[in-house]
Each structure stands twice: as structure tokens, then as C-alpha cells.
Design a protein around this motif. Structure first.
Motif, PDB file in Angstrom:
ATOM      1  N   GLY A  46       0.794  -1.222   0.000  1.00 21.15           N
ATOM      2  CA  GLY A  46       0.000   0.000   0.000  1.00 21.15           C
ATOM      3  C   GLY A  46       0.822   1.266   0.000  1.00 21.15           C
ATOM      4  O   GLY A  46       0.310   2.339   0.310  1.00 21.15           O
ATOM      5  N   VAL A  47       2.107   1.164  -0.367  1.00 14.39           N
ATOM      6  CA  VAL A  47       3.010   2.312  -0.413  1.00 14.39           C
ATOM      7  C   VAL A  47       3.192   2.720  -1.878  1.00 14.39           C
ATOM      8  O   VAL A  47       3.385   1.869  -2.750  1.00 14.39           O
ATOM      9  N   MET A  48       3.122   4.037  -2.150  1.00 12.28           N
ATOM     10  CA  MET A  48       3.338   4.499  -3.528  1.00 12.28           C
ATOM     11  C   MET A  48       4.801   4.278  -3.896  1.00 12.28           C
ATOM     12  O   MET A  48       5.663   5.091  -3.583  1.00 12.28           O
ATOM     13  N   ASN A  49       5.042   3.158  -4.569  1.00 15.66           N
ATOM     14  CA  ASN A  49       6.405   2.748  -4.861  1.00 15.66           C
ATOM     15  C   ASN A  49       6.543   2.165  -6.268  1.00 15.66           C
ATOM     16  O   ASN A  49       7.584   1.640  -6.603  1.00 15.66           O
ATOM     17  N   ARG A  50       5.456   2.230  -7.058  1.00 19.48           N
ATOM     18  CA  ARG A  50       5.483   1.647  -8.402  1.00 19.48           C
ATOM     19  C   ARG A  50       5.198   2.713  -9.455  1.00 19.48           C
ATOM     20  O   ARG A  50       4.391   3.608  -9.239  1.00 19.48           O
ATOM     21  N   SER A  51       5.845   2.579 -10.604  1.00 15.47           N
ATOM     22  CA  SER A  51       5.637   3.496 -11.726  1.00 15.47           C
ATOM     23  C   SER A  51       4.511   2.978 -12.618  1.00 15.47           C
ATOM     24  O   SER A  51       3.998   1.873 -12.420  1.00 15.47           O
ATOM     25  N   ILE A  52       4.153   3.748 -13.610  1.00 16.84           N
ATOM     26  CA  ILE A  52       3.158   3.310 -14.599  1.00 16.84           C
ATOM     27  C   ILE A  52       3.647   2.044 -15.307  1.00 16.84           C
ATOM     28  O   ILE A  52       2.853   1.168 -15.640  1.00 16.84           O
ATOM     29  N   LEU A  53       4.954   1.935 -15.496  1.00 20.04           N
ATOM     30  CA  LEU A  53       5.525   0.726 -16.108  1.00 20.04           C
ATOM     31  C   LEU A  53       5.305  -0.482 -15.210  1.00 20.04           C
ATOM     32  O   LEU A  53       4.891  -1.548 -15.679  1.00 20.04           O
ATOM     33  N   ASP A  54       5.580  -0.315 -13.925  1.00 16.01           N
ATOM     34  CA  ASP A  54       5.404  -1.403 -12.958  1.00 16.01           C
ATOM     35  C   ASP A  54       3.930  -1.806 -12.833  1.00 16.01           C
ATOM     36  O   ASP A  54       3.617  -2.984 -12.703  1.00 16.01           O
ATOM     37  N   ALA A  55       3.052  -0.812 -12.857  1.00 17.02           N
ATOM     38  CA  ALA A  55       1.625  -1.057 -12.671  1.00 17.02           C
ATOM     39  C   ALA A  55       0.944  -1.543 -13.950  1.00 17.02           C
ATOM     40  O   ALA A  55      -0.153  -2.080 -13.888  1.00 17.02           O
ATOM     41  N   GLY A  56       1.592  -1.330 -15.107  1.00 14.38           N
ATOM     42  CA  GLY A  56       0.994  -1.732 -16.380  1.00 14.38           C
ATOM     43  C   GLY A  56      -0.210  -0.894 -16.759  1.00 14.38           C
ATOM     44  O   GLY A  56      -1.080  -1.340 -17.509  1.00 14.38           O
ATOM     45  N   GLY A  57      -0.259   0.341 -16.262  1.00 17.26           N
ATOM     46  CA  GLY A  57      -1.412   1.210 -16.506  1.00 17.26           C
ATOM     47  C   GLY A  57      -1.410   1.868 -17.869  1.00 17.26           C
ATOM     48  O   GLY A  57      -0.449   1.783 -18.641  1.00 17.26           O
ATOM     49  N   ASP A  58      -2.527   2.528 -18.148  1.00 15.37           N
ATOM     50  CA  ASP A  58      -2.718   3.260 -19.400  1.00 15.37           C
ATOM     51  C   ASP A  58      -2.462   4.742 -19.170  1.00 15.37           C
ATOM     52  O   ASP A  58      -2.393   5.207 -18.035  1.00 15.37           O
ATOM     53  N   MET A  59      -2.374   5.491 -20.288  1.00 15.14           N
ATOM     54  CA  MET A  59      -2.225   6.938 -20.213  1.00 15.14           C
ATOM     55  C   MET A  59      -3.179   7.608 -21.185  1.00 15.14           C
ATOM     56  O   MET A  59      -3.380   7.126 -22.299  1.00 15.14           O
ATOM     57  N   LEU A  60      -3.734   8.738 -20.728  1.00 17.42           N
ATOM     58  CA  LEU A  60      -4.553   9.600 -21.567  1.00 17.42           C
ATOM     59  C   LEU A  60      -3.955  10.993 -21.465  1.00 17.42           C
ATOM     60  O   LEU A  60      -3.776  11.511 -20.360  1.00 17.42           O
ATOM     61  N   VAL A  61      -3.606  11.583 -22.607  1.00 22.11           N
ATOM     62  CA  VAL A  61      -2.914  12.869 -22.649  1.00 22.11           C
ATOM     63  C   VAL A  61      -3.805  13.894 -23.342  1.00 22.11           C
ATOM     64  O   VAL A  61      -4.193  13.703 -24.499  1.00 22.11           O
ATOM     65  N   VAL A  62      -4.124  14.979 -22.624  1.00 24.47           N
ATOM     66  CA  VAL A  62      -5.031  15.996 -23.132  1.00 24.47           C
ATOM     67  C   VAL A  62      -4.332  17.348 -23.116  1.00 24.47           C
ATOM     68  O   VAL A  62      -3.790  17.754 -22.084  1.00 24.47           O
ATOM     69  N   SER A  63      -4.334  18.047 -24.245  1.00 22.07           N
ATOM     70  CA  SER A  63      -3.723  19.377 -24.304  1.00 22.07           C
ATOM     71  C   SER A  63      -4.560  20.353 -23.484  1.00 22.07           C
ATOM     72  O   SER A  63      -5.789  20.285 -23.476  1.00 22.07           O
ATOM     73  N   GLN A  64      -3.873  21.257 -22.779  1.00 19.86           N
ATOM     74  CA  GLN A  64      -4.555  22.155 -21.843  1.00 19.86           C
ATOM     75  C   GLN A  64      -3.815  23.488 -21.783  1.00 19.86           C
ATOM     76  O   GLN A  64      -3.049  23.748 -20.856  1.00 19.86           O
ATOM     77  N   PHE A  65      -4.045  24.354 -22.775  1.00 23.71           N
ATOM     78  CA  PHE A  65      -3.342  25.630 -22.819  1.00 23.71           C
ATOM     79  C   PHE A  65      -3.643  26.501 -21.610  1.00 23.71           C
ATOM     80  O   PHE A  65      -2.851  27.359 -21.228  1.00 23.71           O
ATOM     81  N   THR A  66      -4.769  26.270 -20.940  1.00 21.07           N
ATOM     82  CA  THR A  66      -5.151  27.100 -19.802  1.00 21.07           C
ATOM     83  C   THR A  66      -4.226  26.923 -18.598  1.00 21.07           C
ATOM     84  O   THR A  66      -4.295  27.703 -17.653  1.00 21.07           O
ATOM     85  N   LEU A  67      -3.339  25.930 -18.640  1.00 22.83           N
ATOM     86  CA  LEU A  67      -2.363  25.773 -17.555  1.00 22.83           C
ATOM     87  C   LEU A  67      -1.377  26.938 -17.509  1.00 22.83           C
ATOM     88  O   LEU A  67      -0.691  27.130 -16.515  1.00 22.83           O
ATOM     89  N   PHE A  68      -1.323  27.717 -18.600  1.00 20.87           N
ATOM     90  CA  PHE A  68      -0.457  28.891 -18.619  1.00 20.87           C
ATOM     91  C   PHE A  68      -1.255  30.187 -18.506  1.00 20.87           C
ATOM     92  O   PHE A  68      -0.841  31.232 -19.004  1.00 20.87           O
ATOM     93  N   ALA A  69      -2.376  30.140 -17.820  1.00 20.59           N
ATOM     94  CA  ALA A  69      -3.182  31.338 -17.589  1.00 20.59           C
ATOM     95  C   ALA A  69      -2.411  32.317 -16.706  1.00 20.59           C
ATOM     96  O   ALA A  69      -1.774  31.931 -15.734  1.00 20.59           O
ATOM     97  N   SER A  70      -2.484  33.580 -17.079  1.00 25.80           N
ATOM     98  CA  SER A  70      -1.945  34.643 -16.238  1.00 25.80           C
ATOM     99  C   SER A  70      -3.140  35.391 -15.657  1.00 25.80           C
ATOM    100  O   SER A  70      -4.004  35.858 -16.393  1.00 25.80           O
ATOM    101  N   TYR A  71      -3.187  35.498 -14.349  1.00 30.64           N
ATOM    102  CA  TYR A  71      -4.341  36.086 -13.676  1.00 30.64           C
ATOM    103  C   TYR A  71      -3.920  37.238 -12.757  1.00 30.64           C
ATOM    104  O   TYR A  71      -4.665  37.641 -11.873  1.00 30.64           O
ATOM    105  N   LYS A  72      -2.722  37.783 -13.000  1.00 32.89           N
ATOM    106  CA  LYS A  72      -2.168  38.822 -12.138  1.00 32.89           C
ATOM    107  C   LYS A  72      -3.004  40.104 -12.180  1.00 32.89           C
ATOM    108  O   LYS A  72      -3.291  40.695 -11.148  1.00 32.89           O
TER     109      LYS A  72
END
Length: 150
Positions: free
Chosen positions: A60-86
């Protein structure tokens, strides 16, 4: 380059009422690219994401990578992560890369991840109005920035 990494039980992206990509247990990555990013940011981020040990081991310890876990990945572009709100209350997107910069880097990042985990990664559609659904597992959510490298 900024990425919001979410460990998920499942996730999907829908465009025009059609599911474009769906994954089971793994990682949902929301990816923002700025004009200052280049191939070195793609490589550093892909390596970090692939090897990030945020999946539980038999104790139950976070000690494995996505490779170790055999998991999948979903990648979504998100330009709003560079929002400037100053200034004011309406965000500015001036730091977000234009399409001619961001699309090739986004595609290179997805290809590098796919190569690294040995299977295709799910994607959204660059510039589309996407509906992203997920069940966050943990919840585990990590913000990574290639310029800060924290």
C-alpha cells in the motif's frame, strides 16, 4: 511545459458526443506548452512521468511506476495551464504556445510516452472542445513544471 498528473481508475475524453479515447487504471495528463518549451522539455517530462512512482505496491506504499503497474495513459492538451491572472479577473493566455509550436511538441510528448510504456497512449484533439471525465484514484494529483523541476 506544465503537466497536471492524475492517477485515475478510469478516464475518457469526448468530442462532439463521441468518445475519442478512454483508459482504465493509469494516468490522465493535462499538458500545457509555452513558447519557451522545446524538445528537451518533452524528453525531461516524459522520463519523469514514466518513472514517477505513484502507484501502490503490495504494502500500500506508492512505490510503483506506470511501467510497474501496467497502466494506461490519456494525454489531453490544456493551454489554460499557462493562464496569467495577475491583472484583472479575465485570464490572459499570452504564455501559452501558439499551435505551430505546441502541436509538434504535444505530438512528440505523446509519441515519447507511448514508446516509453510500450503501448499507445490515448489523446484528445488539439484545439477541440473536449469533455474530460475521470475518476481520480487516491486522489493523487501532481503538478509538474519543466522549468521549475521541483
Amino acid at each position: 511545459m506544465r503537466i497536471v498528473i492524475q492517477r485515475v481508475s478510469h478516464a475518457s475524453v469526448t468530442i462532439d458526443s463521441q468518445v475519442k479515447s478512454a483508459i482504465g487504471p493509469g494516468l490522465l495528463l493535462l499538458v500545457g506548452i509555452e513558447e519557451a518549451d522545446g524538445p528537451e522539455d518533452v524528453e525531461w517530462m516524459a522520463h519523469k512521468v514514466i518513472n514517477l512512482r505513484i502507484f501502490d505496491d503490495e504494502n500500500g506504499v506508492m512505490n510503483r511506476s506506470i511501467l510497474d503497474a501496467g497502466g494506461d495513459m490519456l494525454v489531453v492538451s490544456q493551454f489554460t495551464l499557462f493562464a496569467s491572472y495577475k491583472k484583472g479577473n479575465r485570464p490572459s493566455w499570452l504564455r501559452a504556445a501558439r499551435h505551430e509550436t505546441s502541436i509538434p511538441l504535444y505530438e512528440a510528448f505523446c509519441a515519447r510516452l507511448s514508446e516509453g510504456i510500450g503501448k499507445p497512449v490515448g489523446t484528445g484533439e488539439f484545439g477541440a472542445d473536449m469533455k474530460v471525465e475521470l475518476l481520480n484514484d487516491g486522489p493523487v494529483t501532481i503538478l509538474m513544471d519543466s522549468k521549475r523541476k521541483e
